[in-house]
Design a protein around this motif. Structure first.
Motif, mmCIF file in Angstrom:
data_model
loop_
_atom_site.group_PDB
_atom_site.id
_atom_site.type_symbol
_atom_site.label_atom_id
_atom_site.label_comp_id
_atom_site.label_asym_id
_atom_site.label_seq_id
_atom_site.Cartn_x
_atom_site.Cartn_y
_atom_site.Cartn_z
ATOM 1 N N GLY A 129 0.800 -1.215 0.000
ATOM 2 C CA GLY A 129 0.000 0.000 0.000
ATOM 3 C C GLY A 129 0.829 1.260 0.000
ATOM 4 N N LEU A 130 2.098 1.169 -0.407
ATOM 5 C CA LEU A 130 3.003 2.315 -0.416
ATOM 6 C C LEU A 130 3.344 2.752 -1.833
ATOM 7 C CD1 LEU A 130 5.405 1.209 2.453
ATOM 8 C CD2 LEU A 130 3.370 2.640 2.612
ATOM 9 N N SER A 131 2.616 2.215 -2.807
ATOM 10 C CA SER A 131 2.712 2.629 -4.206
ATOM 11 C C SER A 131 4.058 2.323 -4.839
ATOM 12 C CB SER A 131 2.378 4.113 -4.348
ATOM 13 O OG SER A 131 2.120 4.414 -5.699
ATOM 14 N N SER A 132 4.470 1.080 -4.714
ATOM 15 C CA SER A 132 5.697 0.638 -5.373
ATOM 16 C C SER A 132 5.574 0.747 -6.883
ATOM 17 C CB SER A 132 6.025 -0.799 -4.972
ATOM 18 O OG SER A 132 4.958 -1.682 -5.308
ATOM 19 N N SER A 133 4.377 0.525 -7.414
ATOM 20 C CA SER A 133 4.187 0.565 -8.870
ATOM 21 C C SER A 133 4.365 1.982 -9.410
ATOM 22 C CB SER A 133 2.805 0.025 -9.246
ATOM 23 O OG SER A 133 1.775 0.782 -8.631
ATOM 24 N N ALA A 134 3.754 2.970 -8.769
ATOM 25 C CA ALA A 134 3.893 4.349 -9.238
ATOM 26 C C ALA A 134 5.324 4.838 -9.113
ATOM 27 C CB ALA A 134 2.952 5.274 -8.463
ATOM 28 N N ALA A 135 6.049 4.376 -8.099
ATOM 29 C CA ALA A 135 7.445 4.779 -7.958
ATOM 30 C C ALA A 135 8.249 4.338 -9.177
ATOM 31 C CB ALA A 135 8.034 4.182 -6.679
ATOM 32 N N ILE A 136 8.010 3.122 -9.648
ATOM 33 C CA ILE A 136 8.700 2.632 -10.846
ATOM 34 C C ILE A 136 8.320 3.480 -12.052
ATOM 35 C CG2 ILE A 136 8.934 0.682 -12.425
ATOM 36 C CD1 ILE A 136 8.326 -1.144 -9.994
ATOM 37 N N GLU A 137 7.026 3.679 -12.253
ATOM 38 C CA GLU A 137 6.551 4.450 -13.408
ATOM 39 C C GLU A 137 7.152 5.849 -13.425
ATOM 40 O OE1 GLU A 137 2.229 2.187 -13.137
ATOM 41 O OE2 GLU A 137 2.478 4.236 -12.413
ATOM 42 N N CYS A 138 7.176 6.490 -12.267
ATOM 43 C CA CYS A 138 7.635 7.881 -12.218
ATOM 44 C C CYS A 138 9.134 7.986 -12.446
ATOM 45 C CB CYS A 138 7.229 8.507 -10.889
ATOM 46 S SG CYS A 138 5.432 8.690 -10.697
ATOM 47 N N ALA A 139 9.896 7.020 -11.944
ATOM 48 C CA ALA A 139 11.334 7.027 -12.206
ATOM 49 C C ALA A 139 11.599 6.875 -13.699
ATOM 50 C CB ALA A 139 12.021 5.907 -11.419
ATOM 51 N N VAL A 140 10.872 5.972 -14.347
ATOM 52 C CA VAL A 140 11.040 5.754 -15.784
ATOM 53 C C VAL A 140 10.634 7.002 -16.567
ATOM 54 C CG1 VAL A 140 10.260 4.401 -17.772
ATOM 55 C CG2 VAL A 140 10.788 3.254 -15.600
ATOM 56 N N ALA A 141 9.485 7.571 -16.215
ATOM 57 C CA ALA A 141 8.993 8.747 -16.945
ATOM 58 C C ALA A 141 9.957 9.918 -16.819
ATOM 59 C CB ALA A 141 7.607 9.130 -16.440
ATOM 60 N N GLY A 341 -5.488 -5.439 2.606
ATOM 61 C CA GLY A 341 -4.140 -5.792 3.012
ATOM 62 C C GLY A 341 -3.254 -4.580 2.934
ATOM 63 N N GLY A 342 -1.957 -4.806 2.897
ATOM 64 C CA GLY A 342 -1.029 -3.689 2.822
ATOM 65 C C GLY A 342 -0.641 -3.185 4.201
ATOM 66 N N SER A 343 -0.573 -1.876 4.350
ATOM 67 C CA SER A 343 0.005 -1.277 5.554
ATOM 68 C C SER A 343 -0.985 -0.407 6.318
ATOM 69 C CB SER A 343 1.219 -0.410 5.186
ATOM 70 O OG SER A 343 2.235 -1.179 4.603
ATOM 71 N N ALA A 344 -0.714 -0.295 7.602
ATOM 72 C CA ALA A 344 -1.319 0.729 8.440
ATOM 73 C C ALA A 344 -0.231 1.740 8.788
ATOM 74 C CB ALA A 344 -1.895 0.133 9.709
ATOM 75 N N ILE A 345 -0.642 2.947 9.140
ATOM 76 C CA ILE A 345 0.305 3.945 9.632
ATOM 77 C C ILE A 345 -0.133 4.381 11.018
ATOM 78 C CG2 ILE A 345 1.047 4.790 7.383
ATOM 79 C CD1 ILE A 345 -0.888 7.173 7.760
ATOM 80 N N ALA A 346 0.837 4.743 11.827
ATOM 81 C CA ALA A 346 0.555 5.275 13.161
ATOM 82 C C ALA A 346 1.372 6.544 13.353
ATOM 83 C CB ALA A 346 0.902 4.251 14.240
#
Length: 387
Positions: A129-141, A341-346
């Motif tokens: 839930g930390l957007s690993s996919s968008a991180a890849i896309e943005c680095a490439v772009a 699923g994914g993450s919670a934050i505190a």
């Protein structure tokens, strides 16, 4: 650590491709402080970039060479080769679609691209839930935009990456993740209006206030291209249509009684979450401006309750992470990301990090769950060139 990772990436690039990269780029994952599933409903979100990065090494091929894309990952597996002519999702391994999709989306914009070699190294947890996919896309772009001198502004790159995710990967997401990865600044959260695309940097001085955000990765994996996420999008679209609005952004809290009478219960609950979550984002921004981050705890807790009870995207592990964190002294806690699923934050006093981490791990052990991965994050910078 970043210099070490960059040097290692360049060395690994030579191992995979027999040459050095033209440059290395990085883009961060993100934590969504508040504003969940509001993005594709043209609402408000408040994410911040974190200090977990997807890094890429890029070598642009000679323009006279065959237009071929070669992709590899430091996490293992063979080099994937695809032709840019006729590029389609079926021709690419699932994990590599986040890279290839950016090429595809840029070509749809009229940019005829040469081939390239790309090596990926990411420490953004997958499925957390930390957007690993968008991180890849943005680095490439960002890398292609700079190396090929395409002249695109960052807000344009956001939309290109979103199109790659929507139409090439097949995940019907909004612009939250890509905006956070490309537009964030250090020690700020990004207040984004997903209809107008307007952004504002909101001060989030955690360290100065003795605070930190703890990420609790439950190890329960989720995927945005799964049926559950698409069903939520469908439910929100149906709710907006039946209420006669363009998007749920247009429904205020004063219309909830009307919505309850007009909609079947399942659709109403989804609508209720979006409407109240939009208001919580606005309230959080107001409190950050006037009282600082220590004042937003109750809004985080209310957001989690709404995602659990109305939107139906929490799970037992996320609920346990939130309740245990609060019982151990957190200021506020909520699940973050797409859900299932994914993450919670505190949000907590930095001095209580170990105490709360131990309490959560013990609670997970007692429940028979996988031990979570727990780490602190700080609001960091957006995508950038490393070399």
């Amino acid at each position: 650590m970043k210099d070490h990772r960059m040097n290692t990436l360049a060395e690994n690039f030579a191992t995979y491709f027999g040459q050095t990269p033209d440059a290395c780029f990085a883009a961060p994952g993100r934590v969504n402080l508040i504003g969940e599933h509001t993005d594709y409903n043209e609402g408000y979100v408040l994410p911040f970039a974190i200090d977990r990065l997807a890094m890429i090494g890029v070598k642009i091929h000679d323009g006279k060479a065959e237009r071929r894309l070669r992709i590899a990952s430091t996490h293992g597996g063979p080099v994937i080769e695809v032709q840019l002519h006729g590029l389609s999702p079926a021709s690419v391994e699932p994990w590599a679609r986040y890279v290839a999709g950016v090429f595809w989306a840029l070509e749809l914009r009229g940019h005829r691209l040469p081939g390239a070699d790309i090596l990926l190294d990411s420490n953004v947890p997958i499925g957390a839930g930390l957007s690993s996919s968008a991180a890849i896309e943005c680095a490439v772009a960002l890398g292609l935009n700079e190396l090929l001198e395409l002249g695109l502004e960052r807000d344009e790159l956001v939309l290109i990456c979103q199109r790659a995710e929507n139409d090439f990967v097949g995940a019907p997401t909004g612009i939250l993740d890509q905006s956070a990865s490309l537009l964030s600044t250090t020690e700020h959260a990004l207040f984004l209006d997903c209809r107008t695309k307007e952004t504002e940097q909101i001060q989030l001085p955690l360290a100065a206030n003795g605070l930190t955000v703890l990420v609790i990765d439950t190890k329960v994996s989720h995927s945005h291209d799964s049926g559950g996420y698409k069903e939520l999008v469908r439910a929100c679209t149906q709710g907006a249509q039946e209420l006669g609005v363009v998007a749920l952004r247009d429904v205020g809290t004063n219309r909830l009684e009307e919505a309850q009478r007009a909609l079947v219960p399942d659709i109403y609950r989804r609508v209720k979450h979006i409407v109240t979550e939009n208001q919580r984002v606005l309230d959080t921004v107001a409190l950050l401006r006037t009282h600082g981050p220590a004042a937003i705890g109750d809004l985080l807790v209310a957001s989690h309750a709404s995602m659990r009870d109305d939107f139906g995207i929490s799970c037992d592990e996320l609920d346990l992470a939130v309740t245990t964190s609060m019982a151990a002294g957190a200021i506020g806690a909520r699940m973050t990301g797409g859900g299932f699923g994914g993450s919670a934050i505190a949000l907590l006093e930095a001095s209580r990090t170990e105490e709360i981490s131990v309490a959560v791990c013990e609670a997970f052990d007692a429940a028979g769950y996988l031990r979570p991965d727990i780490f602190s994050v700080i609001p960091g910078a957006g995508a950038r060139r490393l070399s």
